[in-house]
Design a protein around this motif. Structure first.
Motif, PDB file in Angstrom:
ATOM      1  N   LEU A   1       0.833  -1.212   0.000  1.00 15.44           N
ATOM      2  CA  LEU A   1       0.000   0.000   0.000  1.00 15.44           C
ATOM      3  C   LEU A   1       0.864   1.256   0.000  1.00 15.44           C
ATOM      4  O   LEU A   1       0.568   2.232  -0.713  1.00 15.44           O
ATOM      5  CB  LEU A   1      -0.919  -0.004   1.213  1.00 15.44           C
ATOM      6  CG  LEU A   1      -2.069  -1.016   1.214  1.00 15.44           C
ATOM      7  CD1 LEU A   1      -2.818  -0.969   2.545  1.00 15.44           C
ATOM      8  CD2 LEU A   1      -3.031  -0.738   0.065  1.00 15.44           C
ATOM      9  N   ALA A   2       1.949   1.247   0.793  1.00 11.68           N
ATOM     10  CA  ALA A   2       2.831   2.412   0.870  1.00 11.68           C
ATOM     11  C   ALA A   2       3.522   2.669  -0.464  1.00 11.68           C
ATOM     12  O   ALA A   2       3.616   3.821  -0.928  1.00 11.68           O
ATOM     13  CB  ALA A   2       3.864   2.204   1.976  1.00 11.68           C
TER      14      ALA A   2
ATOM     15  N   LEU B   1      -6.512  -0.987  10.392  1.00 14.39           N
ATOM     16  CA  LEU B   1      -6.924  -1.280  11.767  1.00 14.39           C
ATOM     17  C   LEU B   1      -8.433  -1.478  11.867  1.00 14.39           C
ATOM     18  O   LEU B   1      -8.917  -2.406  12.529  1.00 14.39           O
ATOM     19  CB  LEU B   1      -6.492  -0.142  12.701  1.00 14.39           C
ATOM     20  CG  LEU B   1      -5.034  -0.106  13.156  1.00 14.39           C
ATOM     21  CD1 LEU B   1      -4.766   1.158  13.961  1.00 14.39           C
ATOM     22  CD2 LEU B   1      -4.706  -1.338  13.996  1.00 14.39           C
ATOM     23  N   ILE B   2      -9.182  -0.598  11.199  1.00 13.98           N
ATOM     24  CA  ILE B   2     -10.641  -0.675  11.271  1.00 13.98           C
ATOM     25  C   ILE B   2     -11.156  -1.924  10.557  1.00 13.98           C
ATOM     26  O   ILE B   2     -11.983  -2.671  11.088  1.00 13.98           O
ATOM     27  CB  ILE B   2     -11.266   0.593  10.666  1.00 13.98           C
ATOM     28  CG1 ILE B   2     -10.897   1.825  11.500  1.00 13.98           C
ATOM     29  CG2 ILE B   2     -12.783   0.448  10.553  1.00 13.98           C
ATOM     30  CD1 ILE B   2     -11.304   3.146  10.866  1.00 13.98           C
TER      31      ILE B   2
ATOM     32  N   PRO C   1      -8.538   3.477  15.728  1.00 17.83           N
ATOM     33  CA  PRO C   1      -7.191   3.983  15.435  1.00 17.83           C
ATOM     34  C   PRO C   1      -6.752   5.088  16.386  1.00 17.83           C
ATOM     35  O   PRO C   1      -5.551   5.202  16.695  1.00 17.83           O
ATOM     36  CB  PRO C   1      -7.307   4.507  14.001  1.00 17.83           C
ATOM     37  CG  PRO C   1      -8.486   3.804  13.431  1.00 17.83           C
ATOM     38  CD  PRO C   1      -9.425   3.593  14.577  1.00 17.83           C
ATOM     39  N   ILE C   2      -7.686   5.911  16.855  1.00 12.14           N
ATOM     40  CA  ILE C   2      -7.317   7.012  17.752  1.00 12.14           C
ATOM     41  C   ILE C   2      -6.785   6.472  19.072  1.00 12.14           C
ATOM     42  O   ILE C   2      -5.773   6.944  19.606  1.00 12.14           O
ATOM     43  CB  ILE C   2      -8.534   7.943  17.981  1.00 12.14           C
ATOM     44  CG1 ILE C   2      -8.962   8.584  16.662  1.00 12.14           C
ATOM     45  CG2 ILE C   2      -8.200   9.009  19.017  1.00 12.14           C
ATOM     46  CD1 ILE C   2     -10.202   9.450  16.774  1.00 12.14           C
TER      47      ILE C   2
ATOM     48  N   PHE D   1      -2.228   8.368   8.359  1.00 10.93           N
ATOM     49  CA  PHE D   1      -3.520   8.811   8.889  1.00 10.93           C
ATOM     50  C   PHE D   1      -4.724   8.344   8.079  1.00 10.93           C
ATOM     51  O   PHE D   1      -5.860   8.593   8.481  1.00 10.93           O
ATOM     52  CB  PHE D   1      -3.542  10.339   8.990  1.00 10.93           C
ATOM     53  CG  PHE D   1      -2.588  10.874  10.013  1.00 10.93           C
ATOM     54  CD1 PHE D   1      -2.865  10.774  11.364  1.00 10.93           C
ATOM     55  CD2 PHE D   1      -1.387  11.455   9.635  1.00 10.93           C
ATOM     56  CE1 PHE D   1      -1.994  11.254  12.307  1.00 10.93           C
ATOM     57  CE2 PHE D   1      -0.495  11.946  10.574  1.00 10.93           C
ATOM     58  CZ  PHE D   1      -0.798  11.845  11.926  1.00 10.93           C
ATOM     59  N   VAL D   2      -4.481   7.668   6.956  1.00 12.96           N
ATOM     60  CA  VAL D   2      -5.594   7.150   6.156  1.00 12.96           C
ATOM     61  C   VAL D   2      -5.472   5.637   5.964  1.00 12.96           C
ATOM     62  O   VAL D   2      -6.345   4.872   6.392  1.00 12.96           O
ATOM     63  CB  VAL D   2      -5.677   7.863   4.783  1.00 12.96           C
ATOM     64  CG1 VAL D   2      -6.820   7.278   3.954  1.00 12.96           C
ATOM     65  CG2 VAL D   2      -5.880   9.365   4.964  1.00 12.96           C
TER      66      VAL D   2
END
Length: 478
Positions: free
Chosen positions: A117-118, A280-281, A288-289, A273-274
């Motif tokens: 993904l990165a 995680l979700i 994530p927070i 941040f995306v």
């Protein structure tokens, strides 16, 4: 009744405490960062001072000669360093016990997913923003500032996508491994190293003497690369000054670097941040927070040290404080420190394509795939030290047969002090997400099967001491 010292405070004779080891690594990393910044400052001052004089090509060559020697030293070391580092990463898996294969598979699957993904994100951003569109590296001297594309670059651009894609398979499976190393065909050498190491660990105890020799070779080359990096002030100053003097326009070079920094930082932020929160979700249904709040101490330490290895003890403590099972933390985080480098993979893909754009070249679809594959493998094989991504970037350029542009890597040193801090924080955040996801999967599997989770694979005692891991809980099960 004898009073004994608490077990967690007992340190083997002749070894440093965990805090002493951390302080030693921290200050060594900070020294390397300041040492590199000194070279960057000297190079900018020297290049700017001589730019208005328009020195001859001979003078520019002499100014860049120390930097050329530094690049040659790095080129000499990058192949054995990456081969032994990858082998050592595979060897770490040999300590896994019976029934732990699923933990290893889950960890590697998440590492691979996050790094892919990165890399895809980085390649997309660099083609959208095109930070090298002004072609600040296109000219070799003031006489040909209006030149467009080199003959070599035109030849590469004319290659069909089919040929480039087929050549990937040919590079991965070379006919002669020695010739592949000399070519250099890094994809073939890297593949051979991984397959050889994976085959070696199947022999069990019989292979231990050879494995220990190969792991010692990895440590030796790590020491050598530290010695070479100690020479960076002179080498970086030399290369940066010569690059400024060869540039047609300093303003054009600075604008290109500013766009390049914006591209890389934008990639880090979007990924952190995306994309990682989405994993995680979707994969663990964790907030994530809450996760990032628990791992903030490790992320801040990573920014300060620019080294995920030096930060690893803090990352592990954060994982346990969040509620992850200690035995999973003690496996996933150390393994992720050596394998999972989202920030480095994104950075190397963007940087290589930026250099290609800055020379006015274009890459075929096949070459872009080569960049993605090699950047991922090079990130895995890079050391957890400052500027290591710049060293392994040489691998990606050589995989594209762009060895003549390796000196341009020195220009990126001028901004790597900033990018290195954020890159490390991205790597650590990726390790944290991997730890939470694998822990969640392990708990779900145990609940579904109505059994206690398996004991997690852990490194041997001497490796735990080297990594600053508390081995007092070695017999703990999940």
């Amino acid at each position: 009744m004898a009073i004994t010292q608490p077990e967690e405070d007992i340190e083997p004779t002749g070894t440093k405490t965990k805090w002493q080891r951390f302080k030693s690594k921290y200050f060594r990393m900070k020294m390397l960062i300041w040492w590199t910044l000194l070279g960057v400052a000297l190079g900018i001052i020297l290049g700017a001072a001589l730019y208005s004089v328009h020195p001859s090509s001979v003078v520019i060559t002499l100014i860049g000669y120390p930097g050329e020697l530094l690049i040659r030293a790095l080129q000499e070391l990058v192949l054995p360093l990456m081969v032994f580092a990858l082998m050592s990463g595979v060897f770490n898996l040999r300590h896994s016990g019976s029934g732990t294969g699923r933990i290893i598979r889950w960890s590697l699957l998440y590492y691979l997913l996050s790094m892919i993904l990165a890399v895809i994100l980085g390649i997309a951003l660099v083609f959208i923003i095109r930070p090298g569109r002004s072609r600040p590296f296109a000219a070799n001297n003031f006489a040909n500032c209006n030149s467009n594309v080199t003959a070599t670059g035109a030849t590469r651009a004319d290659k069909s996508a089919v040929d480039s894609l087929l050549n990937i398979g040919r590079d991965i499976i070379p006919t002669n491994i020695v010739a592949a190393a000399a070519a250099p065909n890094f994809l073939g050498v890297i593949t051979f190293a991984i397959v050889f190491a994976a085959g070696l660990i199947t022999f069990g105890q019989r292979a231990e003497p050879l494995i220990q020799i190969l792991e010692m070779c990895n440590e030796v080359f790590m020491k050598i690369i530290y010695a070479v990096i100690a020479c960076t002030p002179i080498g970086v100053a030399s290369l940066l000054a010569s690059t400024i003097l060869k540039s047609c326009s300093i303003i054009s070079l600075l604008k290109a670097l500013a766009l390049y920094v914006a591209t890389v930082l934008g990639g880090f932020l979007i990924h952190s941040f995306v994309l990682l929160p989405l994993t995680l979700i979707v994969l663990s249904q964790n907030n994530p927070i809450k996760v990032i709040r628990s791992f903030l101490p490790a992320i801040f330490v990573g920014v300060g040290t620019s080294s995920s290895a030096a930060t690893m003890p803090v990352t592990m403590k954060c994982g346990e404080d969040y509620g992850c099972v200690p035995s999973i933390v003690r496996f996933v985080v150390p393994m992720g420190t050596n394998v999972n480098r989202d920030g480095a993979a994104l950075y190397e893909a963007v940087s290589v394509i930026f250099i290609v754009q800055a020379h006015g070249l274009t890459l075929s679809v096949g070459n872009v795939i080569v960049v993605a594959l090699t950047a991922t493998l090079a990130a895995i094989g890079s050391a957890s030290i400052p500027n290591s991504a710049l060293v392994s970037m040489i691998t990606v350029l050589q995989a594209l047969s762009l060895q003549e542009y390796i000196p341009d890597v020195a220009v990126l040193y001028s901004v790597d002090w900033l990018l290195g801090m954020i890159r490390t924080a991205t790597n650590i955040w990726g390790d944290a997400c991997a730890c939470v996801v694998v822990d969640t999967w392990a708990r779900r599997h145990a609940k579904k099967n109505g059994t206690l989770p398996i004991k997690n694979p852990e490194p041997p005692a001497e490796q735990e001491m080297a990594m600053g891991v508390d081995s007092s809980k070695k017999d703990e099960v999940i």
